[in-house]
Enzyme design. Structure first.
Site, PDB file in Angstrom:
ATOM      1  N   ARG A  51       7.440  -1.059  -4.143  1.00  0.00           N
ATOM      2  CA  ARG A  51       7.444  -0.418  -5.463  1.00  0.00           C
ATOM      3  C   ARG A  51       8.061   0.971  -5.467  1.00  0.00           C
ATOM      4  O   ARG A  51       8.893   1.291  -6.312  1.00  0.00           O
ATOM      5  CB  ARG A  51       6.009  -0.268  -6.010  1.00  0.00           C
ATOM      6  CG  ARG A  51       5.473  -1.459  -6.704  1.00  0.00           C
ATOM      7  CD  ARG A  51       3.982  -1.530  -6.474  1.00  0.00           C
ATOM      8  NE  ARG A  51       3.771  -1.788  -5.066  1.00  0.00           N
ATOM      9  CZ  ARG A  51       3.784  -3.016  -4.538  1.00  0.00           C
ATOM     10  NH1 ARG A  51       3.897  -4.037  -5.313  1.00  0.00           N
ATOM     11  NH2 ARG A  51       3.655  -3.200  -3.242  1.00  0.00           N
ATOM     12  N   THR A  52       7.610   1.819  -4.549  1.00  0.00           N
ATOM     13  CA  THR A  52       8.009   3.224  -4.648  1.00  0.00           C
ATOM     14  C   THR A  52       9.513   3.365  -4.430  1.00  0.00           C
ATOM     15  O   THR A  52      10.216   4.006  -5.214  1.00  0.00           O
ATOM     16  CB  THR A  52       7.217   4.070  -3.637  1.00  0.00           C
ATOM     17  OG1 THR A  52       5.830   3.751  -3.776  1.00  0.00           O
ATOM     18  CG2 THR A  52       7.423   5.550  -3.880  1.00  0.00           C
ATOM     19  N   LYS A  80      16.665   7.742  17.343  1.00  0.00           N
ATOM     20  CA  LYS A  80      17.231   8.395  18.536  1.00  0.00           C
ATOM     21  C   LYS A  80      16.547   9.723  18.817  1.00  0.00           C
ATOM     22  O   LYS A  80      16.970  10.478  19.671  1.00  0.00           O
ATOM     23  CB  LYS A  80      18.726   8.644  18.325  1.00  0.00           C
ATOM     24  CG  LYS A  80      19.543   7.405  18.057  1.00  0.00           C
ATOM     25  CD  LYS A  80      20.996   7.811  17.786  1.00  0.00           C
ATOM     26  CE  LYS A  80      21.634   6.922  16.755  1.00  0.00           C
ATOM     27  NZ  LYS A  80      22.824   7.557  16.154  1.00  0.00           N
ATOM     28  N   ARG A 101       9.335   8.956   2.156  1.00  0.00           N
ATOM     29  CA  ARG A 101       8.027   8.436   2.596  1.00  0.00           C
ATOM     30  C   ARG A 101       7.991   8.522   4.113  1.00  0.00           C
ATOM     31  O   ARG A 101       8.970   8.221   4.790  1.00  0.00           O
ATOM     32  CB  ARG A 101       7.831   6.995   2.158  1.00  0.00           C
ATOM     33  CG  ARG A 101       6.599   6.363   2.826  1.00  0.00           C
ATOM     34  CD  ARG A 101       6.251   5.034   2.239  1.00  0.00           C
ATOM     35  NE  ARG A 101       5.731   5.194   0.881  1.00  0.00           N
ATOM     36  CZ  ARG A 101       5.184   4.210   0.175  1.00  0.00           C
ATOM     37  NH1 ARG A 101       5.081   3.005   0.687  1.00  0.00           N
ATOM     38  NH2 ARG A 101       4.730   4.424  -1.047  1.00  0.00           N
ATOM     39  N   HIS A 129       0.174  10.924  -2.487  1.00  0.00           N
ATOM     40  CA  HIS A 129       1.207  10.052  -3.057  1.00  0.00           C
ATOM     41  C   HIS A 129       1.375  10.467  -4.516  1.00  0.00           C
ATOM     42  O   HIS A 129       0.968   9.758  -5.437  1.00  0.00           O
ATOM     43  CB  HIS A 129       0.750   8.593  -2.925  1.00  0.00           C
ATOM     44  CG  HIS A 129       1.821   7.566  -3.150  1.00  0.00           C
ATOM     45  ND1 HIS A 129       3.067   7.856  -3.691  1.00  0.00           N
ATOM     46  CD2 HIS A 129       1.826   6.222  -2.913  1.00  0.00           C
ATOM     47  CE1 HIS A 129       3.769   6.741  -3.774  1.00  0.00           C
ATOM     48  NE2 HIS A 129       3.049   5.745  -3.300  1.00  0.00           N
TER      49      HIS A 129
END
Ligand code: CP
Length: 307
Positions: A51-52, A80, A101, A129
């Site tokens: 969703r986000t 890396k 995120r 959030h």
């Protein structure tokens, strides 16, 4: 450069403004179709999302902009060993705004200090959030017509549930709030949330393990998933994962105008038999998230002088 890391980075007046903008987008989407023409959003997702990430991307496309980014850390140079700070310094050369995120609490804050474009926290570990909360607030506004004098029950994983922490923070600023915190003993709201938000703001709250016992007093029931990815121990997860499963029979004492929310994804905690109940709002939250993210992208790019 203004970034949004915590829902409290936005004042109550700014939340009102964003809700009003989102409502205007819903009423007249064509008006906004070219606002971000030629601008780019980078979605840097070091942790899974449906969703986000997709709603951020849909939001930018619907504003006439473009999107670049990655959906897993392994496909970026983080694999890396590149730092978050170096990653966002690099991405600032290519994009006008970043949504990030990350599984580590505080990573988007670190990013915002290194970036030369606005950074939006799209979820950091078990912490915050804020744009989910914006989706939740638009949903509450559209369904209940007010943020005041509400009794909100939050149920499930209140320890690791970042959406719950952000929602409690956001709602703590409105008059007449009462919170009912429903969870197993092991997944109670962290003490810092109780002390720094509920106690500090004199918000009445009760803690209980009994969902059905609390049901009749709720205006909003906010269900959450027990999050396997936050547990150190699979046995604990298996023991707790089905602590609460909302089924139609458990709603017998619920108010007719109570709304049922969930940030999604759900696993088992709301039966699909509830989906057709007019009180079920979780897919409305999904759509509302796109409109609020459109409003936020525009606001931050305007403040940055980019549009
Ligand atoms: N609500 C939410 O954050 O969903 P995703 O993990 O799918 O983005």
């Amino acid at each position: 450069m203004r970034s949004i890391i915590d829902i409290l980075d936005l004042s109550v007046e700014e939340i009102d403004e964003l809700v009003a903008t989102a409502q205007d987008i819903i009423a007249d989407p064509k008006k906004y179709a070219e606002v971000c023409h030629g601008k780019k959003l980078a979605t840097l997702f070091f942790e899974p999302s449906t969703r986000t990430r997709l709603s951020f991307e849909a939001a930018m496309y619907e504003l006439g902009g473009n999107v670049l980014g990655f959906s897993e850390a392994q496909s970026s140079s983080a694999a890396k060993g590149e730092s978050v700070a170096d990653t966002v310094k690099t991405v600032s050369c290519y994009a006008d705004i970043i949504a990030m995120r990350h599984p580590k609490e505080g990573a988007p804050l670190v990013a915002s200090r290194a970036a030369s474009v606005p950074v939006i926290n799209a979820g950091d570990g078990g912490h915050n959030h804020p744009t989910q909360t914006m989706a939740d607030l638009l949903t509450i506004s559209r369904e209940k017509g007010t943020f005041e004098n509400l009794t909100i029950g939050v149920c499930g994983d209140l320890k690791f549930g970042r959406t719950v922490h952000s929602l409690i923070n956001a709602m703590s600023r409105y008059k007449g709030l009462k919170m009912v915190l429903i969870s197993p003993e092991e997944l109670k709201v962290p003490s810092y949330v109780k002390k720094d938000v509920l106690v500090k703001n004199n918000i009445p709250y009760v803690q209980t393990t009994d969902l059905e016992g609390a049901m009749s007093e709720l205006d909003v029931l906010y269900m959450t998933r027990v999050q396997r990815e936050r547990f150190f121990n699979e046995e604990d997860y298996l023991r707790l994962k089905d602590s609460y499963i909302l089924t139609p029979d458990k709603l017998k004492n619920a108010r007719k105008d109570m709304i049922i929310m969930h940030p999604l994804p759900r696993v088992n905690e709301i039966s699909v038999a509830i989906d057709d109940d007019p009180r079920a709002c979780y897919f409305k939250q999904v759509l509302n998230g796109k409109y609020m993210r459109m409003a936020l992208i525009m606001k931050l790019l305007k403040e940055a002088g980019t549009i």
